[in-house]
Design a protein around this motif. Structure first.
Motif, PDB file in Angstrom:
ATOM      1  N   ASN A 191      64.213  14.884  52.474  1.00 43.13           N
ATOM      2  CA  ASN A 191      63.914  13.462  52.294  1.00 43.13           C
ATOM      3  C   ASN A 191      63.071  12.880  53.420  1.00 43.13           C
ATOM      4  O   ASN A 191      62.928  11.656  53.494  1.00 43.13           O
ATOM      5  CB  ASN A 191      65.227  12.675  52.158  1.00 43.13           C
ATOM      6  CG  ASN A 191      65.827  12.814  50.766  1.00 43.13           C
ATOM      7  OD1 ASN A 191      65.134  12.675  49.762  1.00 43.13           O
ATOM      8  ND2 ASN A 191      67.117  13.106  50.697  1.00 43.13           N
ATOM      9  N   GLN A 193      60.051  12.601  53.787  1.00 46.50           N
ATOM     10  CA  GLN A 193      58.982  11.739  53.284  1.00 46.50           C
ATOM     11  C   GLN A 193      59.407  10.995  52.018  1.00 46.50           C
ATOM     12  O   GLN A 193      58.576  10.641  51.184  1.00 46.50           O
ATOM     13  CB  GLN A 193      57.685  12.539  53.072  1.00 46.50           C
ATOM     14  CG  GLN A 193      57.086  12.977  54.422  1.00 46.50           C
ATOM     15  CD  GLN A 193      55.646  13.401  54.313  1.00 46.50           C
ATOM     16  OE1 GLN A 193      55.253  14.078  53.371  1.00 46.50           O
ATOM     17  NE2 GLN A 193      54.830  13.000  55.272  1.00 46.50           N
ATOM     18  N   ASN A 194      60.696  10.741  51.901  1.00 47.45           N
ATOM     19  CA  ASN A 194      61.211   9.840  50.860  1.00 47.45           C
ATOM     20  C   ASN A 194      61.120   8.438  51.474  1.00 47.45           C
ATOM     21  O   ASN A 194      62.066   7.931  52.078  1.00 47.45           O
ATOM     22  CB  ASN A 194      62.652  10.216  50.531  1.00 47.45           C
ATOM     23  CG  ASN A 194      63.260   9.318  49.475  1.00 47.45           C
ATOM     24  OD1 ASN A 194      62.770   8.224  49.210  1.00 47.45           O
ATOM     25  ND2 ASN A 194      64.353   9.768  48.885  1.00 47.45           N
ATOM     26  N   PHE A 195      59.937   7.841  51.327  1.00 43.79           N
ATOM     27  CA  PHE A 195      59.630   6.640  52.111  1.00 43.79           C
ATOM     28  C   PHE A 195      60.509   5.461  51.719  1.00 43.79           C
ATOM     29  O   PHE A 195      60.809   4.598  52.541  1.00 43.79           O
ATOM     30  CB  PHE A 195      58.148   6.300  51.983  1.00 43.79           C
ATOM     31  CG  PHE A 195      57.265   7.417  52.456  1.00 43.79           C
ATOM     32  CD1 PHE A 195      57.355   7.893  53.766  1.00 43.79           C
ATOM     33  CD2 PHE A 195      56.351   8.030  51.618  1.00 43.79           C
ATOM     34  CE1 PHE A 195      56.550   8.936  54.215  1.00 43.79           C
ATOM     35  CE2 PHE A 195      55.534   9.072  52.047  1.00 43.79           C
ATOM     36  CZ  PHE A 195      55.643   9.526  53.347  1.00 43.79           C
TER      37      PHE A 195
END
Lengths: 286, 286, 286, 286
Positions: A191, A193-195
């Motif tokens: 996660n 880059q699970n913005f």
């Protein structure tokens, strides 16, 4: 953009600068340092009218930040960030010259399992206990974690042994609960880059442990942390856990060289999780 | 576990097997094929009592599936899955021997931009239009997309030119809206292992385009698709878009060899997005 | 450093410039182009006194080359290098818009095997035949190739079918023999940075096919070619054959994006060998 | 294939077994251990007639070796190989529980440079001095090393300070000279699969330090060592020096996990060279 305040600038002066920044439709991030406070400005599309800010009392100068990351950068704060994590057993310090150790099972399975491991971890002097109640699993058919009942087990471990609890959140719903039960919110490698989740963590009141993505570059790693800081949560610690390479003799390749590389560019603390990088089975043993 | 039905099994027989499976506390996934239907069973912790199932009318045999992925596997469905996507301009077919093309801007910026691009795309004969209203950006300071107003612009393009619309969802909230406005829900590379989002996509009524993660192995890619199918949405198309390697002359390295590797193991269609793998600037040009 | 000659400079003028360069203790590399000749200078530790050269008849200007590779660069020769390989069946052209195909067995095993394969290859219209007499093997216990008797078998194939022969040299001794028997000297991926072998190939009279190393960057690949050109052999063709990545579904990942990247920077022709990048078994089938 | 001898087998018995093996047209590799001697057999295309060997005096049993590497394997020798390197300052021990340190400049540039560095290295207690007289350089225009005069400088350092000298050979010609002047022959990463050079090193009388290739897997690394042992030189030490990955914050990524992985599979000692894996500039500083 950074506004650098004088060493003896008063709190009112800092506040006044922040208000002026906000009045321009921008976001102000006061970052107190040992010697002086800097104020990060985000939200600007282009150049900010510096005259408006440089003439305010207490301001030394306004400097542009050329790196893609701003608030996590050493430009914004020269000295190491040292996080103070309140736990039932007293404050745990992470960062600077302090050695912080985190231990515990991969997943919370039962109360008995967790208490048994906790007893041993306690003896070793470790003050932060980790264990997953929400597990991001490659297979939908693998055990996905106990969820809130897992968090309740961690709470009992916390009360009984005085640990600070570190546990992973995998979406906004679990983050709400992790924020309630735990002392440190973990964002896992998958996660990184699970913005949407990073932004939610940036609005949390608890510190965040952000793990490096499986193939994240140094810049991407720092930018992911920047997401959290840009929403107002400055209590972030990074964690290297091994990256994906062609090497087939271990699950991942631990990239120790990122530690000095992070320290050079950023004031944030960085931990190392050796479990995946030290073999195929190591990750289960921690 | 797969229950293989006779070629001429009736719908009632299939339904009866599914009911028996559900009565065991398991989940039944009927997968109709050209010749026969197979019924995938998920939710079982260990072995299922086969006697209970093999004796039902219309059942040929029960076969265990040794691969970590089950529903996406060729074992579950021997022939290619062919998706039929209803659009204002008629059904678009993806899979099998059909050639499907998707084109459009990286991000939806303005109505004018989208309509201008759409006109050219239309002329080229392409029937699926893509464009991001929610953009997962490495930097919190980059343009994050127009959100719902972007979706409304895509709706206008849809109506005017008869396209099917493909657009990315980045969290549960945006997925609700994408499901409402678009024809295909895209899950981006950075979210390929955002399992919470995959499960939500598995409960959606629209087809899903799942992009390969930056450093996902073949098995991880298929397992991510399995997450979607295991929740009941069988309309999944995969998409290779380049992987992260040491090579520094292009943004990513397009891994074309995954196409035959997927086709060998899975019945799902797979698309190729060459924009990042063909250079540093290519991604902006599509 | 490059000396650019006038379009109508005479051969004597070119020769005079070369002599002046050599008299300075440097090496001159005249590179004839379609419109004009450029003369590359190597061997200089620092700056060269330009006045000495720019004043010579026929010289337009002297330009410094900032890239690490010089002779392989488009700066040195703007148009594509087109190699003409003399074979018993007539000249084979490689480079520019010409399509060159190479086929044959992995290793030369017996005369019968080679002749049988050659017959089929001939029918397909391919004019360059490949097959290894010296095989670089991961294991010392694997078949290492037939050596000179393998080269003799290739000679028979050459005579019977009129092919040009491409075969690998693995050290100076085998290169002597390959130069004698074959039409193109292949340098394999494992030897791409065997600089001693590259220099020897640079002194050979036959064209060289240089394969990209398993984890060679674009710059390293071009620099390896530069080694060959810097010794005086300008007849070099490059070959992409897949690189090492984390992907485990094929032996290597074919990096097609290097083709336009090479074409942009260099005048050398580049071939693609898809055998390893298209699966685990493909390499045996070519 | 391995022939395991009894603990009290005599030298004549070992010799007799070797003679029998050689008489079969195979190669015998007696590998003396702390408790017993094993005799590796190489050169066999298929099965060896065991009856011929198992009936010889002193033989316990013949066991097939299923791994691709044989002589470097723990099967062939259970305990750690400990190398004893004779130097003017006394024997240096590498392997087992002994800590061996190697230091010195990247390249031998001048006598003054080497003597100055040597003085400091001496003070630190290090007994093995390294420095390159033959430098494998990415660019043909970079300094390629002083060659034999560099070796002569290293000889002076050796005499003056009593060091053992470790220096790289890059082809057969330089290996002849390195074998004459130095105490340990280094094979660099770029030549790890230069099999012709490995075979030559296997016929050398001096120990060999074999560096891991930039993208070599564990098996390829051990097989490269196997090449050296299979030619009769058992004095091999391995060296991890970082591998090529996507990470761009250091020249290479040091893969420490290969150390226990090698120790598990092989009896050979392994060193670690941290210079490239600890940053971009580190390599110049060693």
């Amino acid at each position: 953009m950074l506004v650098v305040m004088q060493a003896h600038a008063t709190e009112e002066q800092v506040r006044a600068v922040c208000q002026r920044i906000e009045s321009l439709g921008l976001k102000a991030h006061p970052i107190p340092g040992a010697i002086r406070t800097a104020i990060g400005i985000t939200g600007n599309k282009g150049a900010v009218d510096l005259g408006l800010l440089e003439s305010l009392p207490g301001v030394i100068e306004c400097i542009p930040v050329s790196k893609p990351y701003k608030l996590v950068s050493r430009d914004a704060k020269e000295e190491d960030s040292v996080l103070r994590i309140p736990t039932p057993g007293g404050d745990v310090i992470v960062g600077g010259n302090h050695v912080a150790l985190v231990a515990g099972p991969c997943a919370v399975e039962t109360e008995e399992q967790c208490l048994a491991i906790a007893q041993r971890v306690k003896k070793s002097g470790v003050k932060l206990f980790r264990g997953g109640a929400y597990k991001p699993r490659t297979s939908p058919y693998s055990f996905q974690g106990l969820g809130e009942s897992g968090l309740k087990i961690l709470s009992k471990v916390r009360e009984k042994y005085g640990f600070g609890i570190v546990t992973e959140a995998i979406d906004n719903e679990s983050l709400d609960l992790v924020e309630e039960y735990a002392d440190v919110i973990q964002i896992g490698a998958r996660n990184m880059q699970n913005f949407s989740l990073l932004k939610r963590a940036g609005r949390a009141k608890k510190p965040v442990l952000l793990k490096r993505g499986m193939s994240a570059t140094l810049d991407e790693f720092l930018m992911a942390a920047e997401y959290i800081l840009s929403e107002g949560n400055y209590k972030v610690m990074l964690c290297e856990r091994g990256v994906r390479t062609f090497a087939d003799h271990s699950r991942n390749t631990l990239d120790l060289a990122i530690v000095p590389a992070v320290k050079k560019r950023s004031h944030l603390p960085i931990l190392v999780d050796p479990s995946r990088g030290s073999g195929w089975g190591g990750w289960a043993a921690r």
